[in-house]
Design a protein around this motif. Structure first.
Motif, PDB file in Angstrom:
ATOM      1  N   GLY A  29       0.802  -1.223   0.000  1.00 29.36           N
ATOM      2  CA  GLY A  29       0.000   0.000   0.000  1.00 29.36           C
ATOM      3  C   GLY A  29       0.833   1.270   0.000  1.00 29.36           C
ATOM      4  O   GLY A  29       0.332   2.328   0.376  1.00 29.36           O
ATOM      5  N   ASP A  30       2.067   1.197  -0.456  1.00 31.74           N
ATOM      6  CA  ASP A  30       3.022   2.304  -0.396  1.00 31.74           C
ATOM      7  C   ASP A  30       3.260   2.910  -1.780  1.00 31.74           C
ATOM      8  O   ASP A  30       4.231   2.565  -2.465  1.00 31.74           O
ATOM      9  CB  ASP A  30       4.334   1.783   0.212  1.00 31.74           C
ATOM     10  N   ILE A  31       2.373   3.824  -2.196  1.00 32.04           N
ATOM     11  CA  ILE A  31       2.515   4.460  -3.508  1.00 32.04           C
ATOM     12  C   ILE A  31       3.785   5.304  -3.567  1.00 32.04           C
ATOM     13  O   ILE A  31       4.473   5.335  -4.589  1.00 32.04           O
ATOM     14  CB  ILE A  31       1.259   5.285  -3.866  1.00 32.04           C
ATOM     15  N   ASP A  32       4.135   5.973  -2.459  1.00 31.85           N
ATOM     16  CA  ASP A  32       5.368   6.768  -2.446  1.00 31.85           C
ATOM     17  C   ASP A  32       6.585   5.878  -2.705  1.00 31.85           C
ATOM     18  O   ASP A  32       7.489   6.248  -3.460  1.00 31.85           O
ATOM     19  CB  ASP A  32       5.515   7.526  -1.123  1.00 31.85           C
ATOM     20  N   GLY A  33       6.606   4.706  -2.094  1.00 30.32           N
ATOM     21  CA  GLY A  33       7.691   3.754  -2.323  1.00 30.32           C
ATOM     22  C   GLY A  33       7.696   3.236  -3.754  1.00 30.32           C
ATOM     23  O   GLY A  33       8.758   3.086  -4.370  1.00 30.32           O
ATOM     24  N   PHE A  34       6.510   2.994  -4.299  1.00 32.50           N
ATOM     25  CA  PHE A  34       6.365   2.555  -5.686  1.00 32.50           C
ATOM     26  C   PHE A  34       6.962   3.584  -6.639  1.00 32.50           C
ATOM     27  O   PHE A  34       7.631   3.239  -7.614  1.00 32.50           O
ATOM     28  CB  PHE A  34       4.878   2.334  -5.983  1.00 32.50           C
ATOM     29  N   THR A  59       2.366  12.530 -11.775  1.00 32.51           N
ATOM     30  CA  THR A  59       2.149  11.084 -11.853  1.00 32.51           C
ATOM     31  C   THR A  59       1.785  10.540 -10.478  1.00 32.51           C
ATOM     32  O   THR A  59       0.837   9.751 -10.340  1.00 32.51           O
ATOM     33  CB  THR A  59       3.403  10.388 -12.425  1.00 32.51           C
ATOM     34  N   LEU A  60       2.503  10.983  -9.450  1.00 29.45           N
ATOM     35  CA  LEU A  60       2.193  10.574  -8.075  1.00 29.45           C
ATOM     36  C   LEU A  60       0.764  10.979  -7.706  1.00 29.45           C
ATOM     37  O   LEU A  60       0.004  10.171  -7.161  1.00 29.45           O
ATOM     38  CB  LEU A  60       3.193  11.198  -7.099  1.00 29.45           C
ATOM     39  N   LYS A  61       0.399  12.197  -8.023  1.00 29.94           N
ATOM     40  CA  LYS A  61      -0.954  12.690  -7.716  1.00 29.94           C
ATOM     41  C   LYS A  61      -2.014  11.824  -8.407  1.00 29.94           C
ATOM     42  O   LYS A  61      -3.023  11.455  -7.794  1.00 29.94           O
ATOM     43  CB  LYS A  61      -1.072  14.151  -8.158  1.00 29.94           C
ATOM     44  N   ASN A  62      -1.775  11.459  -9.657  1.00 26.69           N
ATOM     45  CA  ASN A  62      -2.726  10.617 -10.390  1.00 26.69           C
ATOM     46  C   ASN A  62      -2.836   9.220  -9.788  1.00 26.69           C
ATOM     47  O   ASN A  62      -3.933   8.663  -9.700  1.00 26.69           O
ATOM     48  CB  ASN A  62      -2.337  10.522 -11.860  1.00 26.69           C
ATOM     49  N   TYR A  63      -1.703   8.648  -9.394  1.00 29.73           N
ATOM     50  CA  TYR A  63      -1.746   7.333  -8.743  1.00 29.73           C
ATOM     51  C   TYR A  63      -2.565   7.405  -7.454  1.00 29.73           C
ATOM     52  O   TYR A  63      -3.394   6.537  -7.184  1.00 29.73           O
ATOM     53  CB  TYR A  63      -0.339   6.822  -8.417  1.00 29.73           C
ATOM     54  N   LYS A  64      -2.328   8.439  -6.656  1.00 24.12           N
ATOM     55  CA  LYS A  64      -3.044   8.550  -5.373  1.00 24.12           C
ATOM     56  C   LYS A  64      -4.537   8.807  -5.585  1.00 24.12           C
ATOM     57  O   LYS A  64      -5.358   8.354  -4.791  1.00 24.12           O
ATOM     58  CB  LYS A  64      -2.408   9.635  -4.499  1.00 24.12           C
ATOM     59  N   LYS A  65      -4.883   9.512  -6.656  1.00 24.34           N
ATOM     60  CA  LYS A  65      -6.296   9.750  -6.969  1.00 24.34           C
ATOM     61  C   LYS A  65      -6.953   8.467  -7.483  1.00 24.34           C
ATOM     62  O   LYS A  65      -8.069   8.126  -7.087  1.00 24.34           O
ATOM     63  CB  LYS A  65      -6.406  10.865  -8.019  1.00 24.34           C
ATOM     64  N   GLY A  66      -6.256   7.743  -8.343  1.00 23.26           N
ATOM     65  CA  GLY A  66      -6.810   6.526  -8.944  1.00 23.26           C
ATOM     66  C   GLY A  66      -6.836   5.337  -8.001  1.00 23.26           C
ATOM     67  O   GLY A  66      -7.637   4.420  -8.177  1.00 23.26           O
ATOM     68  N   TYR A  67      -5.936   5.358  -7.021  1.00 15.66           N
ATOM     69  CA  TYR A  67      -5.822   4.248  -6.076  1.00 15.66           C
ATOM     70  C   TYR A  67      -5.786   4.806  -4.654  1.00 15.66           C
ATOM     71  O   TYR A  67      -4.748   4.825  -4.006  1.00 15.66           O
ATOM     72  CB  TYR A  67      -4.556   3.423  -6.369  1.00 15.66           C
ATOM     73  N   PRO A  68      -6.951   5.276  -4.176  1.00 15.81           N
ATOM     74  CA  PRO A  68      -6.989   5.996  -2.900  1.00 15.81           C
ATOM     75  C   PRO A  68      -6.798   5.123  -1.660  1.00 15.81           C
ATOM     76  O   PRO A  68      -6.526   5.650  -0.580  1.00 15.81           O
ATOM     77  CB  PRO A  68      -8.381   6.624  -2.900  1.00 15.81           C
ATOM     78  N   ASP A  69      -6.952   3.811  -1.795  1.00 21.16           N
ATOM     79  CA  ASP A  69      -6.827   2.938  -0.634  1.00 21.16           C
ATOM     80  C   ASP A  69      -6.362   1.556  -1.082  1.00 21.16           C
ATOM     81  O   ASP A  69      -6.259   1.282  -2.278  1.00 21.16           O
ATOM     82  CB  ASP A  69      -8.157   2.853   0.132  1.00 21.16           C
ATOM     83  N   THR A  70      -6.097   0.689  -0.111  1.00 23.69           N
ATOM     84  CA  THR A  70      -5.565  -0.641  -0.444  1.00 23.69           C
ATOM     85  C   THR A  70      -6.589  -1.512  -1.178  1.00 23.69           C
ATOM     86  O   THR A  70      -6.204  -2.395  -1.937  1.00 23.69           O
ATOM     87  CB  THR A  70      -5.052  -1.369   0.815  1.00 23.69           C
ATOM     88  N   ALA A  71      -7.883  -1.249  -0.995  1.00 21.56           N
ATOM     89  CA  ALA A  71      -8.896  -2.006  -1.747  1.00 21.56           C
ATOM     90  C   ALA A  71      -8.781  -1.679  -3.240  1.00 21.56           C
ATOM     91  O   ALA A  71      -8.868  -2.564  -4.086  1.00 21.56           O
ATOM     92  CB  ALA A  71     -10.297  -1.691  -1.240  1.00 21.56           C
TER      93      ALA A  71
END
Length: 129
Positions: A29-34, A59-71
Motif C-alpha cells: 500500500g506504499d505508492i510513495d515507495g512505488f 504522476t504521483l498525484k494521479n496514482y493517489k487519486k486513482g488508487y486511494p486505498d488498499t482495496a
C-alpha cells in the motif's frame, strides 16, 4: 521468473530489481515507495487511459487519486515479456500488470523506457494500458 538468469547482465538485474521493489511497495500500500522507480523529474512521461501526464509529482498525484486505498490498489503482479538493451544508457521493458482486488480485478500491458541517470536505473517513460 526466468530460468536463464545466469545470462542476465548487471544492468538487466538492476532493472528487474527496480520492478521487484515497486511491486513490493505497491503490495504493502506504499505508492510513495512505488514511485521511487520513476525518474523524479518534470520530464517523466506517463501515458495511461486518460492520456499523457508529464512530471513525477503529477504522476504521483494521479496514482493517489486513482488508487486511494488498499482495496483500490489490490495486489499487483508484473509479468515481464521482454527486457531489451537499447544502449549503455537505455533499456526498453515490455510486460503485463494485473491487480487482484476485492472490488474487481483489472490488468493490462505496459512498456517502460529505463535510463541510467547518476548510476541508477529509473523509468523515464511509462505507457500502461
Amino acid at each position: 521468473m526466468n530460468i536463464s538468469s545466469f545470462s542476465q547482465s548487471k544492468d538487466e538485474l538492476a532493472i528487474r530489481k527496480v520492478l521487484e521493489t515497486q511491486n513490493a511497495a505497491w503490495n504493502r500500500g506504499d505508492i510513495d515507495g512505488f514511485m521511487k522507480g520513476y525518474w523524479e523529474n518534470d520530464s517523466l512521461m506517463f501515458i495511461g487511459k486518460t492520456g499523457v501526464t508529464y512530471g513525477w509529482a503529477n504522476t504521483l498525484k494521479n496514482y493517489k487519486k486513482g488508487y486511494p486505498d488498499t482495496a483500490a490498489m489490490g495486489k499487483l503482479t508484473f509479468t515481464l515479456i521482454q527486457v531489451k538493451k537499447l544502449s549503455k544508457e537505455y533499456y526498453h521493458v515490455t510486460g503485463k500488470w494485473f491487480l487482484k482486488r476485492s472490488i474487481g480485478d483489472v490488468g493490462g500491458a505496459y512498456t517502460l523506457l529505463f535510463r541510467k541517470i547518476n548510476g541508477e536505473w529509473v523509468i523515464i517513460s511509462d505507457h500502461s494500458s
